[in-house]
Scaffold this motif. Structure first.
Motif, PDB file in Angstrom:
ATOM      1  N   UNK A  38       0.821  -1.213   0.000  1.00  0.00           N
ATOM      2  CA  UNK A  38       0.000   0.000   0.000  1.00  0.00           C
ATOM      3  C   UNK A  38       0.857   1.266   0.000  1.00  0.00           C
ATOM      4  N   UNK A  39       1.723   1.410   0.995  1.00  0.00           N
ATOM      5  CA  UNK A  39       2.519   2.647   1.095  1.00  0.00           C
ATOM      6  C   UNK A  39       3.944   2.485   0.588  1.00  0.00           C
ATOM      7  N   UNK A  40       4.323   1.248   0.253  1.00  0.00           N
ATOM      8  CA  UNK A  40       5.646   0.936  -0.308  1.00  0.00           C
ATOM      9  C   UNK A  40       6.789   1.106   0.694  1.00  0.00           C
ATOM     10  N   UNK A  41       6.486   1.247   1.973  1.00  0.00           N
ATOM     11  CA  UNK A  41       7.549   1.323   2.966  1.00  0.00           C
ATOM     12  C   UNK A  41       8.257  -0.025   3.063  1.00  0.00           C
ATOM     13  N   UNK A  42       9.515   0.014   3.433  1.00  0.00           N
ATOM     14  CA  UNK A  42      10.358  -1.193   3.427  1.00  0.00           C
ATOM     15  C   UNK A  42      10.929  -1.442   4.814  1.00  0.00           C
ATOM     16  N   UNK A  43      10.936  -2.695   5.217  1.00  0.00           N
ATOM     17  CA  UNK A  43      11.567  -3.100   6.474  1.00  0.00           C
ATOM     18  C   UNK A  43      12.580  -4.191   6.164  1.00  0.00           C
ATOM     19  N   UNK A  44      13.823  -3.980   6.599  1.00  0.00           N
ATOM     20  CA  UNK A  44      14.894  -4.958   6.370  1.00  0.00           C
ATOM     21  C   UNK A  44      15.410  -5.444   7.717  1.00  0.00           C
ATOM     22  N   UNK A  45      15.487  -6.761   7.872  1.00  0.00           N
ATOM     23  CA  UNK A  45      16.023  -7.347   9.095  1.00  0.00           C
ATOM     24  C   UNK A  45      17.074  -8.393   8.746  1.00  0.00           C
ATOM     25  N   UNK A  46      18.065  -8.488   9.634  1.00  0.00           N
ATOM     26  CA  UNK A  46      19.096  -9.517   9.502  1.00  0.00           C
ATOM     27  C   UNK A  46      18.947 -10.481  10.672  1.00  0.00           C
ATOM     28  N   UNK A  47      18.752 -11.751  10.359  1.00  0.00           N
ATOM     29  CA  UNK A  47      18.440 -12.740  11.382  1.00  0.00           C
ATOM     30  C   UNK A  47      19.339 -13.965  11.250  1.00  0.00           C
ATOM     31  N   UNK A  48      19.693 -14.595  12.370  1.00  0.00           N
ATOM     32  CA  UNK A  48      20.493 -15.824  12.319  1.00  0.00           C
ATOM     33  C   UNK A  48      19.643 -17.014  11.889  1.00  0.00           C
ATOM     34  N   UNK A  49      20.282 -18.018  11.315  1.00  0.00           N
ATOM     35  CA  UNK A  49      19.585 -19.269  11.014  1.00  0.00           C
ATOM     36  C   UNK A  49      20.489 -20.444  11.347  1.00  0.00           C
ATOM     37  N   UNK A  50      19.852 -21.542  11.771  1.00  0.00           N
ATOM     38  CA  UNK A  50      20.586 -22.767  12.108  1.00  0.00           C
ATOM     39  C   UNK A  50      20.618 -23.738  10.919  1.00  0.00           C
ATOM     40  N   UNK A  51      19.537 -23.734  10.143  1.00  0.00           N
ATOM     41  CA  UNK A  51      19.469 -24.599   8.968  1.00  0.00           C
ATOM     42  C   UNK A  51      18.542 -23.964   7.948  1.00  0.00           C
ATOM     43  N   UNK A  52      18.699 -24.341   6.689  1.00  0.00           N
ATOM     44  CA  UNK A  52      17.808 -23.879   5.637  1.00  0.00           C
ATOM     45  C   UNK A  52      16.696 -24.890   5.464  1.00  0.00           C
ATOM     46  N   UNK A  53      15.462 -24.449   5.682  1.00  0.00           N
ATOM     47  CA  UNK A  53      14.305 -25.311   5.527  1.00  0.00           C
ATOM     48  C   UNK A  53      13.680 -25.011   4.173  1.00  0.00           C
ATOM     49  N   UNK A  54      13.968 -25.851   3.180  1.00  0.00           N
ATOM     50  CA  UNK A  54      13.609 -25.553   1.793  1.00  0.00           C
ATOM     51  C   UNK A  54      12.274 -26.162   1.399  1.00  0.00           C
ATOM     52  N   UNK A  55      11.393 -25.362   0.769  1.00  0.00           N
ATOM     53  CA  UNK A  55      10.099 -25.889   0.314  1.00  0.00           C
ATOM     54  C   UNK A  55      10.277 -26.817  -0.876  1.00  0.00           C
ATOM     55  N   UNK A  56       9.377 -27.780  -0.987  1.00  0.00           N
ATOM     56  CA  UNK A  56       9.378 -28.721  -2.118  1.00  0.00           C
ATOM     57  C   UNK A  56       8.091 -28.516  -2.918  1.00  0.00           C
ATOM     58  N   UNK A  57       8.177 -27.685  -3.946  1.00  0.00           N
ATOM     59  CA  UNK A  57       7.021 -27.479  -4.812  1.00  0.00           C
ATOM     60  C   UNK A  57       6.883 -28.642  -5.782  1.00  0.00           C
ATOM     61  N   UNK A  58       5.704 -28.742  -6.405  1.00  0.00           N
ATOM     62  CA  UNK A  58       5.442 -29.907  -7.295  1.00  0.00           C
ATOM     63  C   UNK A  58       6.424 -30.009  -8.439  1.00  0.00           C
ATOM     64  N   UNK A  59       6.907 -28.849  -8.907  1.00  0.00           N
ATOM     65  CA  UNK A  59       7.796 -28.876 -10.073  1.00  0.00           C
ATOM     66  C   UNK A  59       9.264 -29.027  -9.695  1.00  0.00           C
ATOM     67  N   UNK A  60       9.575 -29.020  -8.406  1.00  0.00           N
ATOM     68  CA  UNK A  60      10.975 -29.107  -7.953  1.00  0.00           C
ATOM     69  C   UNK A  60      11.553 -30.492  -8.259  1.00  0.00           C
ATOM     70  N   UNK A  61      12.714 -30.493  -8.889  1.00  0.00           N
ATOM     71  CA  UNK A  61      13.402 -31.748  -9.193  1.00  0.00           C
ATOM     72  C   UNK A  61      14.797 -31.800  -8.573  1.00  0.00           C
ATOM     73  N   UNK A  62      15.342 -30.629  -8.284  1.00  0.00           N
ATOM     74  CA  UNK A  62      16.686 -30.558  -7.720  1.00  0.00           C
ATOM     75  C   UNK A  62      16.673 -29.653  -6.500  1.00  0.00           C
ATOM     76  N   UNK A  63      17.727 -29.766  -5.713  1.00  0.00           N
ATOM     77  CA  UNK A  63      17.839 -28.892  -4.543  1.00  0.00           C
ATOM     78  C   UNK A  63      18.000 -27.436  -4.976  1.00  0.00           C
ATOM     79  N   UNK A  64      18.523 -27.226  -6.183  1.00  0.00           N
ATOM     80  CA  UNK A  64      18.631 -25.862  -6.711  1.00  0.00           C
ATOM     81  C   UNK A  64      17.241 -25.271  -6.935  1.00  0.00           C
ATOM     82  N   UNK A  65      16.291 -26.090  -7.390  1.00  0.00           N
ATOM     83  CA  UNK A  65      14.911 -25.627  -7.560  1.00  0.00           C
ATOM     84  C   UNK A  65      14.308 -25.228  -6.214  1.00  0.00           C
ATOM     85  N   UNK A  66      14.554 -26.040  -5.192  1.00  0.00           N
ATOM     86  CA  UNK A  66      14.032 -25.755  -3.855  1.00  0.00           C
ATOM     87  C   UNK A  66      14.622 -24.463  -3.304  1.00  0.00           C
TER      88      UNK A  66
END
Length: 225
Positions: A38-66
């Motif tokens: 609506x107003x185009x304001x932007x919020x940027x945050x930097x957060x730690x992560x322990x692991x990447x939890x990658x989604x598996x869409x129907x068309x995904x065939x490789x980890x690069x796709x995920x």
């Protein structure tokens, strides 16, 4: 206003309360950008992560796709609307996640299980996902120049449906590069080609280096960069 400095400051604040060997070895940093539709304001945050939890869409065939799906821009609408600090109400928004800093040991979780609106597991995705065993280069997906090449060293497998199942593991011996399968009390040697299974659930990578072991540096609040 300055992503590089903001990232350093965010990591410094994180180290003040959470500094540990676990952080040194396993944790990286993500950049999250939210934009109000609506107003185009932007919020940027930097957060730690322990692991990447990658989604598996129907068309995904490789980890690069995920991974491509993970870092692509998504729309936050309906019950997922974002509370805009400028509009002071929930608004439709877009969210973009970027990899900022990668850890020495990178853990990748494939989201094979789907949950319903009540938080209960509804189904499991058993689609095979092709993933690299050596020299997985993530440099095109990270925002900061860094060593982003990884070798696989272990896999956790889940065999069965969403209601029950059995876990096995593959792991590589550092000293002789031999791969093994661990299945309860049974252990057997395997060939690398046997690792690519549709049961692969969690992947463990270590960043490549000149030595046999990935380079680990103790992090300091004085030098969070």
């Amino acid at each position: 206003t300055n992503d590089e400095q903001d990232a350093i400051d965010a990591w410094k604040n994180y180290l003040r309360s959470d500094k540990s060997l676990i952080v040194d070895i396993f944790q990286g940093q993500l950049r999250s950008k939210l934009t109000c539709s609506h107003c185009k304001s932007v919020s940027v945050k930097f957060e730690p992560f322990m692991y990447l939890s990658l989604p598996m869409q129907a068309e995904a065939r490789t980890i690069a796709d995920c991974l491509e799906c993970y870092v692509s821009e998504e729309s936050l609408t309906g019950v997922n609307q974002w509370y805009c600090g400028k509009c002071k109400v929930h608004r439709d928004a877009t969210k973009k996640t970027d990899l900022w800093i990668l850890p020495p040991i990178l853990i990748v979780h494939l989201k094979r299980f789907k949950f319903n609106d009540y938080g209960q597991i509804g189904s499991k995705n058993n689609a095979p996902i092709d993933f690299p065993i050596s020299q997985w280069d993530l440099s095109e997906h990270v925002s900061v120049p860094q060593n982003a090449e990884y070798d696989l060293y272990a896999v956790s497998n889940h065999i069965g449906g969403y209601g029950s199942g059995h876990y096995t593991a593959y792991a590589q011996n550092r000293l002789n590069d031999q791969w093994y399968e661990f299945n309860d009390s049974h252990v057997r040697t395997i060939e690398p080609r046997e690792i690519q299974q549709k049961s692969a659930y969690v992947l463990f990578y270590n960043r490549t280096s000149q030595s046999a072991r990935p380079l680990i540096r103790r992090q300091s609040e004085n030098r969070p960069d």
